[in-house]
Design a protein around this motif. Structure first.
Motif, PDB file in Angstrom:
ATOM      1  N   GLN A 196       0.830  -1.204   0.000  1.00  0.00           N
ATOM      2  CA  GLN A 196       0.000   0.000   0.000  1.00  0.00           C
ATOM      3  C   GLN A 196       0.862   1.250   0.000  1.00  0.00           C
ATOM      4  O   GLN A 196       0.558   2.226  -0.695  1.00  0.00           O
ATOM      5  N   ALA A 197       1.959   1.220   0.777  1.00  0.00           N
ATOM      6  CA  ALA A 197       2.875   2.368   0.794  1.00  0.00           C
ATOM      7  C   ALA A 197       3.512   2.565  -0.576  1.00  0.00           C
ATOM      8  O   ALA A 197       3.663   3.696  -1.059  1.00  0.00           O
ATOM      9  N   GLU A 198       3.891   1.454  -1.213  1.00  0.00           N
ATOM     10  CA  GLU A 198       4.472   1.542  -2.564  1.00  0.00           C
ATOM     11  C   GLU A 198       3.458   2.093  -3.555  1.00  0.00           C
ATOM     12  O   GLU A 198       3.800   2.905  -4.420  1.00  0.00           O
ATOM     13  N   ASP A 199       2.199   1.637  -3.431  1.00  0.00           N
ATOM     14  CA  ASP A 199       1.153   2.131  -4.337  1.00  0.00           C
ATOM     15  C   ASP A 199       0.947   3.626  -4.148  1.00  0.00           C
ATOM     16  O   ASP A 199       0.803   4.371  -5.131  1.00  0.00           O
ATOM     17  N   LEU A 200       0.924   4.062  -2.881  1.00  0.00           N
ATOM     18  CA  LEU A 200       0.763   5.494  -2.609  1.00  0.00           C
ATOM     19  C   LEU A 200       1.937   6.289  -3.157  1.00  0.00           C
ATOM     20  O   LEU A 200       1.762   7.385  -3.715  1.00  0.00           O
ATOM     21  N   LEU A 201       3.154   5.734  -3.003  1.00  0.00           N
ATOM     22  CA  LEU A 201       4.348   6.414  -3.502  1.00  0.00           C
ATOM     23  C   LEU A 201       4.308   6.507  -5.025  1.00  0.00           C
ATOM     24  O   LEU A 201       4.607   7.560  -5.596  1.00  0.00           O
ATOM     25  N   ARG A 202       3.915   5.384  -5.677  1.00  0.00           N
ATOM     26  CA  ARG A 202       3.825   5.404  -7.142  1.00  0.00           C
ATOM     27  C   ARG A 202       2.783   6.413  -7.614  1.00  0.00           C
ATOM     28  O   ARG A 202       3.009   7.142  -8.577  1.00  0.00           O
ATOM     29  N   GLU A 203       1.637   6.441  -6.901  1.00  0.00           N
ATOM     30  CA  GLU A 203       0.591   7.386  -7.282  1.00  0.00           C
ATOM     31  C   GLU A 203       1.057   8.819  -7.079  1.00  0.00           C
ATOM     32  O   GLU A 203       0.793   9.701  -7.913  1.00  0.00           O
ATOM     33  N   SER A 204       1.781   9.044  -5.971  1.00  0.00           N
ATOM     34  CA  SER A 204       2.310  10.381  -5.715  1.00  0.00           C
ATOM     35  C   SER A 204       3.320  10.785  -6.790  1.00  0.00           C
ATOM     36  O   SER A 204       3.306  11.915  -7.284  1.00  0.00           O
TER      37      SER A 204
END
Length: 572
Positions: A196-204
């Motif tokens: 989830q953190a990676e997904d948020l980072l990618r989205e950011s």
């Protein structure tokens, strides 16, 4: 010679030996089972280092749970924070479509005690367990579920979901089984949080790239030690014609021909650099006039913040450069048009003042000679001649009143006094003293509440309330005593609101704009209410000169309330 054991003793020893062997085999089996679980857990932990997606990893966990605990069904229900329920993205061993699609609200079923008490839970027979919600019994029965376990998937205080295992036959799950399921759930929690953190980072990063690549603005990181940019967005090419590498080579300051700050124009580059090195700028805003690679002039706005290292030292700035050229051009055009409009208004006001002033003298002569003519030759004139003379005098008097009003209207801006502290209550008392005869003649009553001081032109404030109170007394209902009420409220710390309320004839609010226009009257010249229609226009002009506003509320036959808003202090 030792006594030989009896048959019964030998038989007992043999039984004890067999029991010990069985216990050792059970221990060996348990150890082998625990070793198998450990290996499976180890494989599951290793899988976290792979490039699997979150769904693939969760599927791996569901399959491993069936293998480790030798159960028929395993699935993970993730918590949907928006809908506040749990859904099943991955499962292993589920047969019915209804069970796959089941979304349990938070705090329902076997997951409720697991999540609420933050500990595992074992159920021997799901359908006979009385503490569960019975709403979904048919779906559970169709799947054939009997025994099961559930443990929460949690990271810190966050509820990520629940990990379940079930059997379709009655099974006595042990505490060791529950502990193993807990270990798997902890691995799942770590991986879910990481993904989830990676997904948020990618989205950011995706949003950041989109912003950098599509907006006309340019983000930068500037280091003060070398005055070079660690990062400068590719959009700098559109703004200046130079690449980020070019900017670092030639120096951005070489493009700048002028710097304007919010409160200071044409500031030296040297001063800006000294302030930045000293860390004095804080949040920094400036407009740069630059020369682009093609030789064109362009305005850029810089909005930046200090950039500190771990020790708190100011080592640079992080900011955004925006193209301000169109805005600056529009601003210059607005200033030009405003200056032209001010010159035009001034010329018009000067003309009105001169015209009204210069026309008063010949008009006074017309009125004077007309009065002489009526006094000396009244009997010599026929009835028609006297009628014409009277009409001429009435028209001249009206013209005189109109010119006086026009002169008064123009003086609001052509002959003002400087603003100073004015006691509004004291000014109104002067107005009431000047209107004493009118008040006695009409039998009127004027009530004045508390009114604070404001910064204003005292003569114009007197003129404003003389007009408003005079109108309130004049436009009263026949046979009814006029009552005028003045009071104030403070709508905010910087604004005073004054009300002038009467019980007069009122007016239709559809004529609201008209009553404040010069020489516009709602009553004809033949009505009992005299006037030129300039009074409220003067009021509006006075209030606007003070940075305020004036309006009115009224219903025909039920009086009117004039509402004036004043700033308590005038800008410096």
């Amino acid at each position: 010679m030792a006594k030989k054991p009896s048959y019964e003793e030998l038989k007992q020893k043999l039984a004890d030996l067999q029991s010990e062997i069985l216990e050792r085999r059970q221990v060996e089996a348990d150890l082998e089972n625990e070793l198998r679980k450990f290996r499976a857990l180890y494989d599951t932990a290793l899988a976290m280092q792979s490039d699997r997606s979150l769904d693939e990893y969760l599927q791996h966990i569901a399959d491993k749970c069936r293998e480790i605990l030798r159960c028929e069904i395993s699935y993970i229900a993730l918590h949907d924070e928006v809908r506040d329920d749990c859904y099943t993205p991955t499962f292993s061993g589920i047969k019915t479509e209804a069970f796959r699609k089941l979304r349990l609200p938070s705090g329902r079923g076997l997951g409720r005690p697991a999540s609420k008490m933050r500990q595992g839970y074992i159920v021997d027979d799901y359908l006979t367990e009385r503490s569960f919600d019975r709403k979904y019994d048919q779906i559970i029965s169709d799947e054939g579920i009997t025994s099961g376990m559930a443990v929460p998937i949690q990271m810190g205080t966050r509820d990520l979901g629940v990990l379940y295992v079930f059997n379709r036959t009655k099974t006595a799950f042990s505490q060791s089984d529950l502990d193993t399921l807990f270990l798997v759930a902890n691995l799942a929690a770590v991986e879910i949080s990481r993904k989830q953190a990676e997904d948020l980072l990618r989205e950011s990063e995706k949003r950041f790239r989109f912003m950098v690549e599509t907006t006309g603005d340019v983000i930068y990181h500037l280091r003060y030690d070398k005055m070079t940019y660690d990062y400068m967005g590719p959009g700098i090419g559109r703004l200046t014609g130079y690449s980020p590498e070019d900017i670092n080579t030639i120096g951005f300051k070489s493009l700048v021909t002028r710097i304007d700050l919010l409160e200071q124009e044409d500031v030296s580059t040297k001063v800006i650099l000294e302030d930045r090195f000293a860390g004095k700028t804080g949040e920094y805003r400036a407009d740069y006039l630059i020369t682009t690679k093609t030789g064109a002039s362009k305005w850029l706005r810089d909005h930046s913040f200090p950039w500190y290292d771990d020790s708190g030292k100011n080592i640079g700035s992080v900011g955004i450069l925006s193209d301000l050229t169109d805005y600056k051009q529009a601003e210059a055009l607005v200033r030009q048009r405003t200056a032209e409009l001010q010159r035009s208004n001034q010329a018009l006001q000067d003309f009105a003042f001169i015209a009204s002033h210069d026309m008063k003298e010949p008009l006074r002569k017309v009125i004077s000679f007309a009065n002489i003519l009526r006094q000396k030759y009244k009997d010599s004139l026929e009835q028609t001649g006297n009628d014409y003379l009277n009409r001429m005098l009435d028209a001249a008097e009206r013209m005189h009143s109109l010119l006086a009003g026009l002169l008064e209207y123009s003086r609001v801006t052509t002959n003002p006094e400087p603003f100073r502290e004015v006691d509004v209550y004291a000014i109104i008392q002067e107005v009431l003293s000047d209107l004493e005869i009118t008040i006695k003649k009409t039998g009127g009553e004027v009530k004045v509440g508390e009114l604070p001081s404001i910064q204003a032109d005292p003569t114009q404030i007197w003129q404003l309330f003389q007009n408003l109170i005079g109108n309130a007394l004049k436009f009263h209902k026949e046979g009814e005593t006029p009552v005028v009420d003045l009071f104030s409220t403070t709508t905010d710390p910087e604004t005073l609101q004054i009300y002038v309320k009467d019980n007069g004839i009122g007016f239709d609010e559809q004529h609201l704009d008209r009553i404040f226009a010069p020489f516009k009257r709602l009553h004809g010249r033949s009505s009992q209410y005299e006037g030129t229609g300039i009074g409220l226009a003067i009021c509006k002009k006075i209030v606007e000169r003070h940075g305020g506003s004036i309006t009115a509320e009224s219903t025909p036959g039920h009086g009117a309330t004039f509402i004036i808003k004043f700033p308590l202090k005038q800008p410096d």
